[in-house]
Design an enzyme around this catalytic site. Structure first.
Site, mmCIF file in Angstrom:
data_model
loop_
_atom_site.group_PDB
_atom_site.id
_atom_site.type_symbol
_atom_site.label_atom_id
_atom_site.label_comp_id
_atom_site.label_asym_id
_atom_site.label_seq_id
_atom_site.Cartn_x
_atom_site.Cartn_y
_atom_site.Cartn_z
ATOM 1 N N SER A 118 0.825 -1.200 0.000
ATOM 2 C CA SER A 118 0.000 0.000 0.000
ATOM 3 C C SER A 118 0.860 1.252 0.000
ATOM 4 C CB SER A 118 -0.911 0.025 1.229
ATOM 5 O OG SER A 118 -1.610 1.239 1.243
ATOM 6 N N HIS A 150 1.424 20.484 0.274
ATOM 7 C CA HIS A 150 2.533 19.867 1.017
ATOM 8 C C HIS A 150 3.589 20.922 1.347
ATOM 9 C CE1 HIS A 150 0.793 16.053 -0.409
ATOM 10 N NE2 HIS A 150 1.399 15.525 0.630
ATOM 11 N N LYS A 154 8.768 19.857 -1.105
ATOM 12 C CA LYS A 154 8.300 18.696 -1.893
ATOM 13 C C LYS A 154 8.089 19.174 -3.324
ATOM 14 C CE LYS A 154 4.595 15.240 -2.177
ATOM 15 N NZ LYS A 154 5.319 13.980 -2.120
ATOM 16 N N THR A 160 -0.336 10.362 -3.897
ATOM 17 C CA THR A 160 -1.704 10.099 -3.447
ATOM 18 C C THR A 160 -2.702 10.855 -4.325
ATOM 19 O OG1 THR A 160 -0.961 9.749 -1.194
ATOM 20 C CG2 THR A 160 -3.279 10.322 -1.476
HETATM 21 N N1 LIG Z 1 2.553 4.029 2.376
HETATM 22 C C1 LIG Z 1 2.686 5.186 2.979
HETATM 23 O O1 LIG Z 1 1.682 5.843 3.308
HETATM 24 C C2 LIG Z 1 4.068 5.700 3.280
HETATM 25 C C3 LIG Z 1 4.252 6.788 4.126
HETATM 26 C C4 LIG Z 1 5.561 7.203 4.407
HETATM 27 C C5 LIG Z 1 6.646 6.546 3.829
HETATM 28 N N2 LIG Z 1 6.421 5.502 2.997
HETATM 29 C C6 LIG Z 1 7.541 4.758 2.393
HETATM 30 O O2 LIG Z 1 8.423 4.347 3.423
HETATM 31 C C7 LIG Z 1 9.731 4.296 2.896
HETATM 32 C C8 LIG Z 1 10.677 5.051 3.837
HETATM 33 O O3 LIG Z 1 10.340 6.412 3.857
HETATM 34 P P1 LIG Z 1 11.116 7.419 4.829
HETATM 35 O O4 LIG Z 1 10.584 8.770 4.534
HETATM 36 O O5 LIG Z 1 11.095 6.906 6.219
HETATM 37 O O6 LIG Z 1 12.620 7.272 4.237
HETATM 38 P P2 LIG Z 1 14.003 7.480 4.981
HETATM 39 O O7 LIG Z 1 13.864 8.491 6.048
HETATM 40 O O8 LIG Z 1 15.007 7.680 3.898
HETATM 41 O O9 LIG Z 1 14.309 6.053 5.703
HETATM 42 C C9 LIG Z 1 14.553 4.882 4.997
HETATM 43 C C10 LIG Z 1 14.936 3.789 5.982
HETATM 44 O O10 LIG Z 1 14.929 2.530 5.327
HETATM 45 C C11 LIG Z 1 16.171 1.894 5.524
HETATM 46 N N3 LIG Z 1 16.440 1.087 4.325
HETATM 47 C C12 LIG Z 1 16.507 1.488 3.035
HETATM 48 N N4 LIG Z 1 16.713 0.433 2.230
HETATM 49 C C13 LIG Z 1 16.752 -0.658 3.031
HETATM 50 C C14 LIG Z 1 16.913 -2.042 2.813
HETATM 51 N N5 LIG Z 1 17.106 -2.524 1.569
HETATM 52 N N6 LIG Z 1 16.891 -2.885 3.883
HETATM 53 C C15 LIG Z 1 16.705 -2.395 5.137
HETATM 54 N N7 LIG Z 1 16.537 -1.084 5.406
HETATM 55 C C16 LIG Z 1 16.570 -0.245 4.365
HETATM 56 C C17 LIG Z 1 17.178 2.977 5.774
HETATM 57 O O11 LIG Z 1 18.260 2.421 6.510
HETATM 58 P P3 LIG Z 1 19.422 3.326 7.167
HETATM 59 O O12 LIG Z 1 18.768 3.983 8.352
HETATM 60 O O13 LIG Z 1 20.423 2.345 7.583
HETATM 61 O O14 LIG Z 1 19.852 4.274 6.088
HETATM 62 C C18 LIG Z 1 16.317 3.965 6.598
HETATM 63 O O15 LIG Z 1 16.280 3.548 7.958
HETATM 64 C C19 LIG Z 1 9.671 4.850 1.475
HETATM 65 O O16 LIG Z 1 9.627 3.769 0.568
HETATM 66 C C20 LIG Z 1 8.354 5.606 1.448
HETATM 67 O O17 LIG Z 1 7.766 5.614 0.175
HETATM 68 C C21 LIG Z 1 5.157 5.082 2.728
#
Ligand SMILES: NC(=O)c1ccc[n+]([C@@H]2O[C@H](COP(=O)([O-])OP(=O)(O)OC[C@H]3O[C@@H](n4cnc5c(N)ncnc54)[C@H](OP(=O)(O)O)[C@@H]3O)[C@@H](O)[C@H]2O)c1
Length: 249
Positions: A118, A150, A154, A160
């Protein structure tokens, strides 16, 4: 108690971890991230570094979990997916922007375990999507406009908002995007009728909404047979089941 493994500990993952830790029926067993555990970050004792399929298989065997919640990056499903499916671990992936190949992998994993992907995991946005589609079914000729707001930095149009446009058959080019200070996220669908206007509005207040959405998604997912699911589909199923008992007053 359900044992949960959280993948990703960035901006979203940290808020999700707090929600999981506060939930009475969930046990946050570990948090996988790419880099080594950082003692200065919260929950250092739960952090694990995972960068390969072998790392994940080892982690699943040493510290078994019932479900994974993934807020890391779209490519990580290729690292943990097969090992999780082989062990029957349920998967909730919230990563946006999965490629077609990654989604095909997720569907394939659904042959062995329960998988939900999702890109918009908040309860509110999924409800808004269902409500907007329902109104459009009732009045297919109504004028529809989509507005998103936003934070200033951004650059791209909200995914969305594009999802809403697609679902409502609205031209993506007509989405109105405002970039203002620190707005976390605002989506609005405006329905223009001849003698009335209907507005469906969702405002994100904090990233903790991603955590409560992921928990809702997991709870719904665990009522299903193995397969591939989307949150909107499970929410609609839930709403229809709940409303089926309602009698007109
Ligand atoms: N569905 C939704 O409503 C929603 C909402 C918000 C975010 N998201 C998704 O959530 C994800 C993260 O967003 P964010 O804003 O939190 O990004 P972020 O701040 O860049 O954090 C990414 C995190 O994921 C870790 N990571 C990246 N690749 C990895 C892998 N292959 N294996 C294990 N850990 C890994 C990173 O590790 P390190 O700490 O070691 O660098 C970091 O802790 C994105 O894909 C975003 O699209 C979705």
């Amino acid at each position: 108690m359900l044992r949960i493994g959280l993948i990703g500990f960035g901006k979203a993952g940290r808020a999700v971890a707090e929600v999981l830790q506060e939930h009475p029926d969930l046990d946050l067993a570990w948090i996988a991230r790419r880099s080594p555990p950082r003692p200065t970050d919260p929950l250092p004792h739960l952090q694990q570094s995972c960068t390969s399929q072998t790392d994940y298989a080892h982690l699943f065997d040493c510290q078994p979990v019932d479900a994974l919640i993934d807020f890391s990056s779209p490519d990580s499903i290729a690292l943990y997916g097969s090992a999780a499916a082989a062990r029957g671990i349920a998967i909730v992936s919230a990563n946006s922007a999965h490629s077609d190949a990654q989604l095909a992998l997720a569907r394939e994993l659904g042959r062995s375990t329960r998988v939900l992907c999702s890109p918009n995991i908040t309860l509110g946005i999924n409800f808004l999507l269902i409500a907007a589609k329902a109104l459009k079914k009732i009045a297919p000729w109504v004028d529809i406009a989509i507005v998103e707001e936003h934070f200033r930095t951004k650059h791209e149009v909200s995914g969305t908002a594009r999802r809403l446009a697609h679902a409502l058959d609205v031209d993506e080019a007509s989405i109105t995007s405002l970039r203002l200070g620190g707005v976390v996220g605002h989506h609005e669908v405006v329905f223009g009728f001849p003698h009335q206007t209907v507005r469906l509005v969702h405002d994100s207040i904090s990233r903790h909404a991603f955590g409560t959405g992921a928990v809702f998604a997991l709870q719904r997912l665990l009522t299903q047979a193995p397969g591939f699911y989307q949150l909107e589909q499970l929410m609609l199923q839930h709403v229809l089941a709940e409303l089926a008992d309602e009698q007109p007053a």
